[in-house]
Enzyme design. Structure first.
Site, short mmCIF file in Angstrom:
data_model
loop_
_atom_site.label_atom_id
_atom_site.label_comp_id
_atom_site.label_asym_id
_atom_site.label_seq_id
_atom_site.Cartn_x
_atom_site.Cartn_y
_atom_site.Cartn_z
N ASP A 178 6.38 1.45 -8.64
CA ASP A 178 6.41 2.89 -8.35
C ASP A 178 7.17 3.21 -7.07
OD1 ASP A 178 4.54 1.99 -6.55
OD2 ASP A 178 2.98 3.42 -7.09
N GLY A 219 3.99 13.33 -9.11
CA GLY A 219 3.60 14.70 -9.36
C GLY A 219 2.14 15.02 -9.07
N CYS A 241 11.09 -13.48 9.24
CA CYS A 241 9.83 -13.53 8.48
C CYS A 241 9.42 -14.99 8.23
CB CYS A 241 9.99 -12.82 7.13
SG CYS A 241 9.78 -11.03 7.20
N CYS A 255 -0.65 -3.94 -2.70
CA CYS A 255 0.44 -4.80 -3.15
C CYS A 255 1.45 -5.08 -2.05
CB CYS A 255 1.13 -4.17 -4.36
SG CYS A 255 1.99 -2.62 -4.02
N CYS A 287 5.64 -9.30 -5.84
CA CYS A 287 5.69 -7.92 -6.33
C CYS A 287 5.51 -7.92 -7.85
CB CYS A 287 7.03 -7.27 -5.98
SG CYS A 287 7.28 -6.93 -4.24
#
Length: 338
Positions: free
Chosen positions: A232, A29, A273, A210, A216
């Site tokens: 988030d 927001g 990866c 991050c 994480c």
């Protein structure tokens, strides 16, 4: 968030910290929809529970509601303000609005001496002109620039991502072109978060962003009702840790669900990866972007292009840092080598 929950959060958050310096991050927001007196009360609560800690605050805003009164408050209380702006007017207006008000807000921050940085999104519209993008931020006096790629999963089987999402090749070309412009003379003068994070990984230090880190779980999100989510980027029901009304932040952040989430990034790497020579530099990037078969990262092509392009410079800067010297101007080093 109610005042009662705000106090409970403040007490718990400070109590959960193990270091002297504590950062409160106000996000949305749009956090400036709350009145100034809300933040005045928040600062009083921080002082009440500080317990000898040094506390800072940062606030992310689109800048359209900034006024002289707001900027006086932010300056007085040493807030760092992040401004969401996607480049010059033609780029910003494509997906956002009110460019003139955002620029006016930045001018007010500068007028009152408020510390600020820019947070931009890189999307399919603005990624093809990285020089205009970078020149804009340099022209408005931005010394700290962050940008993040827009990657949103598509809503049909035919579309892997939404039309706004940056393409992998665009992302790679954007990064390499912008880097080449930055490295000419802005090293140590303009700080670009992704370039700083890349160098951190090159010397074996935790990066400041991050998405490039090995694990994480350090960027949880708290909702106004007290619900705490793993990250988030993952504010979805399956990533709900619990509510701080019923469990402490410490219990939730060190609990089994968050520990499992923290390992998710490393454990669920794709085969490509694991075989990549640049794995140390991005660790597979953000799990939210692993949209390809076998858990492959959608942006991998672009990152490989970027890392390959900057590798020699990063080797040089890493050697300088590890030798205890500030990185010299890379263009001088290249001229000498030539």
């Amino acid at each position: 968030m109610s005042m009662e929950l705000l106090e409970d959060f403040t007490r718990q958050y400070i109590g959960a910290q193990t270091q002297h310096e504590i950062l409160f991050t106000w996000h949305g927001g749009e956090p400036l929809l709350l009145p100034i007196h809300y933040y005045e009360h928040a600062l009083l609560l921080q002082q009440k529970y500080a317990g000898g800690h040094h506390i800072d605050n940062c606030l992310q805003t689109n800048g359209t509601l900034l006024t002289d009164e707001w900027c006086e408050f932010l300056a007085k209380n040493h807030f760092l303000v992040g401004i969401s702006i996607d480049g010059p007017e033609s780029m910003h207006e494509h997906y956002r609005q009110q460019f003139d008000r955002v620029v006016r807000g930045i001018a007010l921050l500068k007028k009152h001496g408020v510390m600020w940085n820019a947070m931009a999104t890189v999307n399919r519209h603005n990624a093809d002109d990285p020089l205009a993008f970078y020149d804009f931020f340099r022209d408005i006096g931005c010394q700290y620039l962050q940008f993040t790629p827009v990657v949103e999963p598509g809503t049909s089987q035919e579309a892997l991502v939404t039309p706004e999402s940056v393409l992998p090749g665009q992302w790679g070309s954007f990064l390499t072109t912008l880097y080449d412009e930055w490295v000419k003379g802005d090293v140590g003068r303009i700080f670009v978060q992704l370039f700083d994070a890349t160098l951190a990984c090159w010397v074996g230090e935790p990066p400041s962003v991050c998405t490039m880190g090995e694990h994480c779980g350090q960027a949880a999100a708290l909702q106004p009702d007290g619900s705490l989510y793993c990250c988030d980027h993952f504010v979805f029901p399956e990533y709900l840790l619990g509510n701080i009304r019923h469990h402490t932040i410490t219990e939730l952040m060190y609990g089994p669900r968050q520990r499992a989430f923290g390992k998710k990034k490393k454990l669920e790497l794709s085969d490509s990866c694991r075989a990549c020579r640049f794995l140390f530099a991005c660790h597979g990037e953000c799990p939210k972007n692993r949209l390809l078969p076998g858990n492959g990262n959608y942006l991998c092509q672009g990152y490989r292009q970027y890392f390959g392009h900057v590798a020699a410079d990063m080797d040089f800067m890493a050697q300088e840092l590890l030798a205890g010297r500030a990185p010299a101007n890379i263009m001088d080093r290249k001229a000498t080598a030539t």
